[in-house]
Each structure stands twice: as structure tokens, then as C-alpha cells.
Enzyme design. Structure first.
Site, mmCIF file in Angstrom:
data_model
loop_
_atom_site.group_PDB
_atom_site.id
_atom_site.type_symbol
_atom_site.label_atom_id
_atom_site.label_comp_id
_atom_site.label_asym_id
_atom_site.label_seq_id
_atom_site.Cartn_x
_atom_site.Cartn_y
_atom_site.Cartn_z
ATOM 1 N N HIS A 1 -2.981 0.198 -2.606
ATOM 2 C CA HIS A 1 -4.138 0.861 -2.017
ATOM 3 C C HIS A 1 -5.335 0.820 -2.968
ATOM 4 C CE1 HIS A 1 -5.748 3.515 1.083
ATOM 5 N NE2 HIS A 1 -6.312 4.214 0.122
ATOM 6 N N ASP B 1 0.833 -1.209 0.000
ATOM 7 C CA ASP B 1 0.000 0.000 0.000
ATOM 8 C C ASP B 1 0.864 1.254 0.000
ATOM 9 O OD1 ASP B 1 -1.828 2.131 0.760
ATOM 10 O OD2 ASP B 1 -3.197 0.545 1.384
#
Length: 230
Positions: free
Chosen positions: A199, A168
Site C-alpha cells: 500500500h 497491499d
């Protein structure tokens, strides 16, 4: 589709509501990303209604500007979205979620149980709802900034499932380590890491969307809500 009016000491705002085919039913409060209550969030709410829930998606940016509805498809919209994010008051947002939960319990056909699910900013707000509100189950997807609130983990009183993307860009490894340390062995928390994902891997149409892992995460959430809300 209907709208739910939500009252707070600071003013009133609206929430998008999608109703299931069969009542009575539990409520699932769907918490927005940084793009407002847009087509993606309304679609998620509609999907929860098809699963048998009263789905409620509150306009949490109402204090900035009511009715924000943009996409993640242009650079200009991303600039707008980050501006809204920077102007957003997280603590007030959690208070607004609590007010939404209270109003949603009053919807005709609601059975009294309320779950919360959120993505990105909404993932953080879902975690904070688990520590600060009286909901029955919480599902947080890649909540940016969650690591800064792990001191609240002891306040979790109802089941929480957390989905994190292994790579992420907004929740780096050191931040994920803080989250794992606090939640990995928490008796009420189920933590899942998706290696190689970035993400918003569960956002349909997004740059990092991964259908297989999105389906896995959503299936886990569906099973989690069925176990804790139905």
C-alpha cells in the site's frame, strides 16, 4: 499557490490550488490520503500544475477539523490519521468532491474539463467520484475499501484508471479479486496491478515507496489524463 473557496449546503471549506504556466487548462482535483492536505498532497498538486493542469486539492476533512496537515512519519500522527479516517463520512466526501469540481470549473482559465486523482482513502473517493459525479477522467491509486462498492461499477460513464499494489496490506487478495471481477473487463476501466508492492507504493518518503513502480504508475496516469482531458 492560491486557495479556492468551496460552498456546500453544510458550510464552506477551502482547497489548495496550483496554477499552470499556460491557460486555458483542464482541472485535476487531487484527493488527499488520511493525513489531510499535507506537504505530500500539495507537492502532487504542484506536479500536476507543472504538467499543465489547474490542480485543486480540497480539504475533505473540514467537517472533522479544518486544515489538518500531518505526516506519516510518527506513530502519534498515524493514530491521529486513523482517527480522522474513522470519523470521515465517505458519502459526504464525494458530495464535497462534486462541489469542488463545480467550483473549480469556475476558476478563470479553466477549460471545463475536470479529472480526479486520489490515493489510499482518496483512491476510494476517486472511484466513487467516477460512479457519482460528472468528471471527465478518474485515476485511483490503491483505494482502500473499493471492493465494498463494486455494485456501483455500472454507473461509470467516463474513463477510469486503477492502480493496485499486488501485496497491499489494506486491500488483501480476496478484495482485489472482487475489484478485478467488476473492473477487469469494464469497457471504460484500465486496471494495473503492481506485483510485490505494498500500500502507498507511490507516496514519496513513505515506508513502502518504490520509485520504479511509482514512476510507471504516474506515467500511465499522465498519459491517461492527456488522452482524456487535453
Amino acid at each position: 499557490m492560491t486557495k479556492l473557496a468551496v460552498s456546500t449546503p453544510d458550510g464552506n471549506f477551502e482547497a489548495y490550488v496550483a496554477m499552470p504556466a499556460k491557460l486555458p487548462a483542464p482541472v485535476v482535483v487531487v484527493i488527499q490520503e488520511i493525513f489531510g492536505v499535507n506537504a505530500v498532497m500539495r507537492g502532487i498538486a504542484d506536479d500536476y500544475a507543472k504538467q499543465g493542469y489547474i490542480a485543486v486539492c480540497p480539504d475533505l476533512f473540514w467537517r472533522i477539523e479544518p486544515g489538518i496537515d500531518i505526516t506519516d512519519q510518527t506513530e502519534e500522527e498515524w493514530k491521529q490519521a486513523f482517527g480522522y479516517y474513522q470519523a470521515f463520512n465517505v458519502d459526504k466526501g464525494v458530495e464535497d468532491i462534486a462541489a469542488t469540481m463545480k467550483a473549480a470549473r469556475g476558476i478563470e482559465g479553466a477549460n471545463g474539463k475536470v479529472g480526479v486523482v486520489g490515493f489510499c482513502l482518496g483512491g476510494l473517493l476517486t472511484f466513487l467520484s467516477a460512479t457519482r459525479t460528472d468528471g471527465d477522467a478518474f485515476a485511483a491509486y490503491y483505494g482502500g475499501g473499493m471492493n465494498n462498492y463494486m455494485n456501483e461499477a455500472d454507473n461509470i460513464k467516463k474513463p477510469l484508471i486503477v492502480h493496485l499494489a499486488g501485496n497491499d496490506e489494506y486491500i488483501p487478495a480476496e478484495a482485489q479479486d472482487v475489484i478485478k471481477e467488476a473492473l477487469g473487463d469494464h469497457p471504460l476501466t484500465e486496471l494495473h496491478i503492481y506485483p510485490g508492492r505494498d500500500h502507498a507504493f507511490a507516496r514519496k518518503g513513505g515506508a513502502h515507496y518504490d520509485e520504479a513502480d511509482a514512476n510507471t504508475a504516474n506515467a500511465r496516469t499522465a498519459e491517461f489524463f492527456e488522452a482524456n482531458l487535453v
